[in-house]
Design a protein around this motif. Structure first.
Motif, short mmCIF file in Angstrom:
data_model
loop_
_atom_site.label_atom_id
_atom_site.label_comp_id
_atom_site.label_asym_id
_atom_site.label_seq_id
_atom_site.Cartn_x
_atom_site.Cartn_y
_atom_site.Cartn_z
N LEU A 91 0.87 -1.18 0.00
CA LEU A 91 0.00 0.00 0.00
C LEU A 91 0.90 1.22 0.00
O LEU A 91 1.85 1.29 0.79
CB LEU A 91 -0.90 0.01 1.24
N ALA A 92 0.65 2.17 -0.87
CA ALA A 92 1.53 3.33 -1.01
C ALA A 92 0.74 4.63 -0.97
O ALA A 92 -0.45 4.67 -1.32
CB ALA A 92 2.32 3.26 -2.32
N ARG A 101 6.42 9.68 -3.91
CA ARG A 101 5.85 8.70 -3.01
C ARG A 101 6.20 9.06 -1.57
O ARG A 101 7.37 9.22 -1.22
CB ARG A 101 6.38 7.29 -3.34
N ARG A 102 5.23 9.18 -0.73
CA ARG A 102 5.45 9.53 0.67
C ARG A 102 5.91 8.32 1.48
O ARG A 102 6.81 8.40 2.30
CB ARG A 102 4.16 10.08 1.29
N TRP A 103 5.25 7.18 1.26
CA TRP A 103 5.64 5.96 1.95
C TRP A 103 5.05 4.75 1.25
O TRP A 103 4.15 4.88 0.42
CB TRP A 103 5.22 5.97 3.43
N SER A 104 5.60 3.59 1.57
CA SER A 104 5.10 2.33 1.03
C SER A 104 5.12 1.30 2.15
O SER A 104 6.13 1.15 2.84
CB SER A 104 5.95 1.87 -0.15
N ALA A 105 4.02 0.62 2.36
CA ALA A 105 3.91 -0.36 3.44
C ALA A 105 3.59 -1.74 2.86
O ALA A 105 2.60 -1.89 2.13
CB ALA A 105 2.81 0.05 4.41
N ALA A 153 -6.57 -5.68 6.38
CA ALA A 153 -5.47 -5.08 7.13
C ALA A 153 -5.68 -3.58 7.24
O ALA A 153 -6.24 -2.94 6.34
CB ALA A 153 -4.13 -5.37 6.46
N SER A 154 -5.24 -3.03 8.38
CA SER A 154 -5.36 -1.60 8.61
C SER A 154 -3.97 -0.97 8.67
O SER A 154 -3.01 -1.60 9.13
CB SER A 154 -6.12 -1.32 9.90
N PHE A 155 -3.87 0.29 8.23
CA PHE A 155 -2.62 1.03 8.21
C PHE A 155 -2.87 2.47 8.64
O PHE A 155 -3.87 3.07 8.24
CB PHE A 155 -2.00 1.04 6.81
N ALA A 161 2.10 2.90 9.04
CA ALA A 161 2.35 1.95 10.11
C ALA A 161 1.24 0.91 10.17
O ALA A 161 0.05 1.25 10.17
CB ALA A 161 2.45 2.68 11.45
N PRO A 162 1.58 -0.40 10.21
CA PRO A 162 0.55 -1.43 10.23
C PRO A 162 -0.23 -1.44 11.54
O PRO A 162 0.32 -1.19 12.61
CB PRO A 162 1.35 -2.73 10.04
#
Length: 426
Positions: A91-92, A101-105, A153-155, A161-162
Motif C-alpha cells: 500500500l503506497a 511517493r510519501r511511503w510504502s507499506a 489489514a489496517s494502516f 504503520a501497520p
C-alpha cells in the motif's frame, strides 16, 4: 416499487512586481535602439501546494500536471495524497502536488490476489486509517487442505504503520476468480464492510459480504449471496443475490451492521453500477428497477430507511448521478451525443433545483463526471466546463480538461495505468 421497513471564472496569480519589471525592461530596450522590444515570456499560473489544497472547489488548474502510476483504477484521496495498492504487495501514498511517493507499506501474506481492489479510509478514534482487503493462502496440514481466505489489514495514514489484520475464513466466500473484485466497500469509526464480486465464475454465487469491527478487526457477521454497496451509520445497504429465508428476494436491502439482520427492503430494484463504483454519498443510494418494473426510471433511496426520496425525472435507467459532498445531487442521462438531460436536486429536501435543457432554452445538457461543493464538472460538444450546482448556470467554460475526480486543490484524470493530477490555481 413497494417499500418494506422495520424500524470569477479562472483566477490567476502573477508574482507581485512583474509588471514593474516588464516596464523597466521595455524602457532599457527603448534606450538601446528604435526596434520594438521582444514580447515577454508567457506567464504560467501556479500555486504552492498549500495554496492549491486550500482551493475548494477548484475552478482553474495549472497548465503542467503531475503524473502518478496507477496499477488499478481504484484509489482514495485525502489531505493532498493518493492512496493505492502498487505492485503485488504494498500500500503506497503519493503526494498529489509533486507526484513523490510519501511511503510504502508491505502487505503481510503475501497476497495471492489483490482482486482489483483499493483502500478505504476512515477516522478511527481520531486516527485516519486505511483499510485494504486481499486474498492469502493458508497452508494446510495433515487432512486439512490449503485454503484461501480474505485478509483485511489496517494502516495508519500518516506513515503507513501497520495496525491490525484479520482473516475472514468462511465457506461462503466464492472461489477465486481472475476477473473478480474484492473490495472494502465502506468504513467508519465503527465498521469495516467488505464484499466480493467474482462475476467471472458465472451466476450470482460470486457475492459475499463481511462486516468487521473497525477497532479490532473482529468479524461481526458474514453473508453469502449479498453484495454491499454503501454504509450509513449502522446500516449496510446492497443487493440480495438469491433467495434467503430471512431476506426479501430480488431487492435492494438494508442490513444492520451489528448483526446482519434485515432493516428494510426496496423491492424489485438493484443498486446502480457495480462493486468497483463508489457510493453516491450523502446517505443516498441510486437504484434501478428490475422484474415487473424493469422499464421504469431510476430512483434514489435513503440508506437508513430504504425510502425512495427521489424519482429521477430524466427517465430510463441509465442516469449517472454525483453528490457534491455538500448539498446537491446532480444526475445526467444521454441517449446520443447531444440528446441529453441534466437535473439537480437538493440532497436534504429532495426538491428539484433545475434542469437542462429547459423548454426553449436552447442549452445543451453536459455529461457529468464530478461534483464538488456547489460545482458540477463535465463536458458538452463545446468542451469541458463547470456549472453552478444550485442554479445550473455556466461557471467556467474554458476548462482545459475533464476532471473525473475533484478534491480540495486538485482535479484528476484517470487513465489506464496512471492518474494525471492537475493542481488548482484558482
Amino acid at each position: 416499487m413497494r417499500f418494506v421497513t422495520r424500524g470569477g471564472l479562472m483566477r490567476r496569480r502573477v508574482a507581485a512586481g512583474s509588471a514593474a519589471v516588464l516596464a523597466l525592461a521595455v524602457g532599457v530596450s527603448g534606450c538601446a535602439d528604435d526596434k520594438p522590444p521582444p514580447p515577454p515570456p508567457p506567464q504560467t499560473a501556479s500555486a504552492s501546494p498549500a495554496e492549491s489544497s486550500a482551493l475548494d472547489p477548484p475552478l482553474a488548474f495549472a497548465a503542467k500536471p503531475v503524473r502518478i502510476p496507477l496499477p488499478s483504477r481504484m484509489f482514495q484521496v485525502r489531505d493532498g495524497a493518493a492512496y493505492l495498492l502498487e505492485g503485488n504487495n504494498a500500500l503506497a501514498a503519493y503526494d498529489l502536488a509533486t507526484g513523490a511517493r510519501r511511503w510504502s507499506a508491505p502487505l503481510a501474506g503475501p497476497p495471492v490476489r489483490l482482486g482489483n481492489t483499493g483502500p478505504m479510509i476512515a477516522e478511527v478514534d481520531g486516527r485516519p486509517t486505511a483499510f485494504v482487503t486481499y486474498r492469502v493462502e493458508i497452508a494446510g496440514s495433515g487432512t486439512v487442505p490449503d485454503r484461501t481466505v480474505l485478509r483485511v489489514a489496517s494502516f495508519g495514514l500518516a506513515d503507513g504503520a501497520p495496525g491490525w489484520q484479520s482473516d475472514v475464513d468462511d465457506r461462503g466466500i466464492p472461489d477465486d476468480g481472475s476477473l473478480g473484485v474484492d473490495k472494502v466497500v465502506a468504513a467508519s469509526s465503527d465498521h469495516v464492510v467488505l464484499s466480493t464480486d467474482s462475476y467471472d465464475t458465472g451466476g450470482v454465487s460470486g457475492d459475499f459480504t463481511a462486516v468487521l469491527d473497525a477497532r479490532t478487526g473482529k468479524t461481526r457477521w458474514t453473508e453469502p449471496a449479498f453484495q454491499a454497496r454503501a454504509l450509513d451509520g449502522d446500516v449496510v445497504a446492497g443487493m440480495s443475490s438469491e433467495p434467503h429465508p430471512d431476506r426479501t428476494p430480488s431487492s435492494t436491502i438494508g442490513l444492520a451492521a451489528s448483526d446482519g439482520s434485515q432493516v428494510w427492503a426496496h423491492e424489485e430494484t438493484r443498486p446502480v453500477g457495480n462493486l468497483i463504483n463508489g457510493p453516491l454519498g450523502g446517505g443516498l443510494l441510486q437504484v434501478y428497477p428490475v422484474g415487473r418494473r424493469g422499464d421504469g426510471p431510476n430512483g434514489i433511496v435513503d440508506l437508513k430507511t430504504g425510502r425512495e426520496v427521489i424519482r429521477l425525472e430524466t427517465g430510463g435507467s441509465s442516469s449517472v448521478c454525483r453528490y457534491d459532498d455538500e448539498s446537491v445531487v446532480v444526475c445526467s442521462q444521454h441517449l446520443s451525443s447531444r440528446n441529453g438531460t441534466m437535473v439537480a436536486y437538493d440532497a436534504t429536501s429532495h426538491k428539484r433545483l433545475w434542469q437542462v435543457p429547459e423548454k426553449g432554452s436552447g442549452r445543451e445538457a453536459p455529461r457529468i463526471t464530478a461534483a464538488r461543493r456547489g460545482m458540477v464538472y463535465g463536458s458538452t460538444s463545446n468542451g469541458p466546463l463547470i456549472l453552478d450546482a444550485r442554479t445550473g448556470q455556466d461557471k467556467v467554460t474554458d476548462l482545459p480538461f475533464v476532471p473525473e475526480v475533484v478534491v480540495p486543490g486538485f482535479g484528476i484524470e484517470v487513465e489506464q495505468r496512471e492518474m494525471t493530477v492537475h493542481p488548482a490555481v484558482g
